[in-house]
Design an enzyme around this catalytic site. Structure first.
Site, short mmCIF file in Angstrom:
data_model
loop_
_atom_site.label_atom_id
_atom_site.label_comp_id
_atom_site.label_asym_id
_atom_site.label_seq_id
_atom_site.Cartn_x
_atom_site.Cartn_y
_atom_site.Cartn_z
CG LEU A 1 -7.57 -8.79 9.14
CD1 LEU A 1 -6.15 -9.29 9.07
CD2 LEU A 1 -7.95 -8.10 7.84
N GLY A 2 -9.80 -10.78 12.48
CA GLY A 2 -10.22 -10.37 13.83
C GLY A 2 -10.87 -8.99 13.86
CG ASP B 1 1.75 3.67 15.04
OD1 ASP B 1 2.68 4.34 15.55
OD2 ASP B 1 1.92 2.92 14.07
CD1 TRP C 1 0.42 0.59 3.31
CD2 TRP C 1 -0.13 -1.57 3.14
NE1 TRP C 1 0.94 -0.07 4.40
CE2 TRP C 1 0.61 -1.39 4.32
CE3 TRP C 1 -0.59 -2.85 2.80
CZ2 TRP C 1 0.90 -2.46 5.18
CZ3 TRP C 1 -0.30 -3.89 3.64
CH2 TRP C 1 0.44 -3.69 4.82
CB CYS D 1 20.71 3.05 19.75
SG CYS D 1 19.25 2.86 20.80
CD GLU E 1 -2.88 3.75 8.15
OE1 GLU E 1 -3.05 3.46 9.34
OE2 GLU E 1 -1.75 3.87 7.64
CD GLN F 1 -6.60 -2.78 18.57
OE1 GLN F 1 -5.75 -3.29 19.28
NE2 GLN F 1 -7.36 -1.82 18.98
CB THR F 2 -4.05 -6.47 12.33
OG1 THR F 2 -5.35 -6.46 12.92
CG2 THR F 2 -3.81 -7.81 11.69
CE1 TYR G 1 -1.91 5.96 13.73
CE2 TYR G 1 -3.47 4.58 12.52
CZ TYR G 1 -2.18 5.00 12.77
OH TYR G 1 -1.15 4.47 12.03
FE1 SF4 Z 1 15.09 4.71 19.45
FE2 SF4 Z 1 17.67 4.30 19.91
FE3 SF4 Z 1 16.86 5.77 17.83
FE4 SF4 Z 1 16.63 6.68 20.30
S1 SF4 Z 1 18.53 6.22 19.21
S2 SF4 Z 1 15.09 6.79 18.70
S3 SF4 Z 1 16.13 4.84 21.40
S4 SF4 Z 1 16.52 3.58 18.16
#
Ligand code: SF4
Length: 383
Positions: free
Chosen positions: A99-100, A157, A39, A216, A56, A61-62, A139
């Site tokens: 799909l619930g 979300d 999509w 990160c 959407e 919830q899926t 939303y």
């Molecule tokens: Fe998330 Fe880490 Fe990026 Fe911060 S640095 S937004 S904690 S992935």
């Protein structure tokens, strides 16, 4: 995208810059790393609001992985909103089965009818007008306005809440933190490419800033993220403890006619699994003792004269608010006249919109390889 080692818990504590330029960081990242989804539209291509809306609604919830085959089935069977509006509701419920959250399917059909009849088949682009349509809440209206029409709206979300909680180090637990997280996300929404910004946040939350193991070191926001700088991103967002789900129990009555037919019925339009088909059952209650037997569950007095036998296994299913445990009783009706009701061939049950819990019952009865029945009588859930 290659995963790198997770951030060390005690990372050198660096001071993060303020995430003022967040949307620019995210849009650059999104252009290079966005998920390819059926999509999604490439930059410069005008989205079809019907496909955006459909995706959407399905994604509420899926998971994405679950939605993809349903989305492809729906758009092949009903390529436009007019096609969907013209389809019988039963066909839509059947295609939705599995799909619930079936109220979504009924509202989907109703909304397609409204768009076709009152809007000439054209979705409104305004968030407030979208919110007036069946099944479209805050939303979804924001998601359609931003993704399909590039309006500066901000859908928020669970993924976006998590990213915002970490980027702004919000310590208030969810759900109390929701308004604050929504305000923070909206504060970064750009005037153009707002849909891409929202989808970038969704993708970041789904693929990099994940709940338990955020990656990160590869994140485009790592230099402006205080949760990364503090070395504890997975501790956010905080959540209020959820109450335990109660257990409800009931008994299903699988009544067969000797020629291979079984009795089914349609559930009431309103309420849980509304409008779907089911095997007759007692009420699903939290009580230990049965309050109904086959007579009440099936709706005819002669049900008590049938020799019911209980299957040794139970069917378990979890709904949003409770766990359900069902015993299954099997009976064969051999009288001359069939009781009133909807009798269908067992090998044609897949042509009816049965919810997942009922498919589990069908699976149990039709494929049980072990000794079929235990020796206890089956009048409700008595001993
Ligand atoms: Fe998330 Fe880490 Fe990026 Fe911060 S640095 S937004 S904690 S992935």
């Amino acid at each position: 995208m290659k995963k790198s080692a997770p951030a060390p818990k005690t990372a050198s504590r660096r001071k993060a810059r303020k995430p003022a330029d967040l949307s620019a960081l995210l849009l650059d990242w999104y252009d290079a790393h966005r998920r390819k989804l059926p999509w999604r539209y490439d930059p410069g291509v005008t989205p079809d609001p019907y496909r955006v809306w459909l995706s959407e609604i399905m994604l509420q919830q899926t998971t994405v992985a679950t939605v993809i085959p349903y989305f492809e089935k729906f758009t092949t069977q009903w390529p436009t909103v007019g096609d969907l509006a013209a389809a019988p509701l039963d066909d839509v419920l059947l295609a939705w089965a599995g799909l619930g959250y079936y109220a979504r399917a009924r509202n989907l059909h109703k909304c397609a009818g409204t768009i076709t009849e009152q809007f000439g088949g054209v979705f409104p682009s305004d968030e407030a007008a979208l919110k007036q349509l069946p099944g479209i809440g805050h939303y979804t209206a924001a998601a359609i306005a931003s993704i399909a029409f590039d309006r500066p709206a901000t859908p928020v979300d669970g993924n976006i809440e998590r990213v915002m909680a970490r980027l702004h180090r919000v310590e208030t637990p969810l759900p109390d933190a929701k308004p604050e997280l929504a305000r923070l996300a909206a504060g970064h929404t750009p005037q153009t490419r707002s849909g891409d910004y929202a989808q970038a946040l969704m993708d970041l939350g789904a693929t990099v800033c994940t709940p338990r193991a955020p990656d990160c070191p590869i994140c485009p926001c790592k230099d402006v993220c205080p949760a990364f700088a503090e070395g504890d991103p997975q501790s956010l967002p905080k959540k209020r403890a959820k109450p335990e789900k109660p257990i409800r129990r009931g008994t299903i009555y699988w009544l067969e006619w000797p020629e291979g037919e079984v009795l089914i019925r349609r559930r009431p339009e309103q309420g849980l699994l509304g409008g779907l088909w089911e095997l007759p059952s007692t009420e699903w209650t939290a009580l230990d003792a049965d309050i109904q037997g086959p007579e009440q569950a099936l709706g005819f007095a002669a049900a008590t004269s049938i020799s019911w036998r209980r299957l040794p296994k139970t069917v378990r299913h979890t709904f949003t608010h409770f766990h359900l445990e069902l015993e299954v009783c099997h009976g064969v009706r051999a009288a001359k006249r069939k009781p009133k009701g909807t009798w269908v061939r067992i090998d044609q049950l897949d042509q009816y919109a049965l919810p997942t819990v009922m498919k589990k019952v069908v699976q149990l009865v039709t494929s049980d390889p072990g000794p079929l029945f235990d020796r206890r009588p089956c009048a409700g859930r008595g001993p």
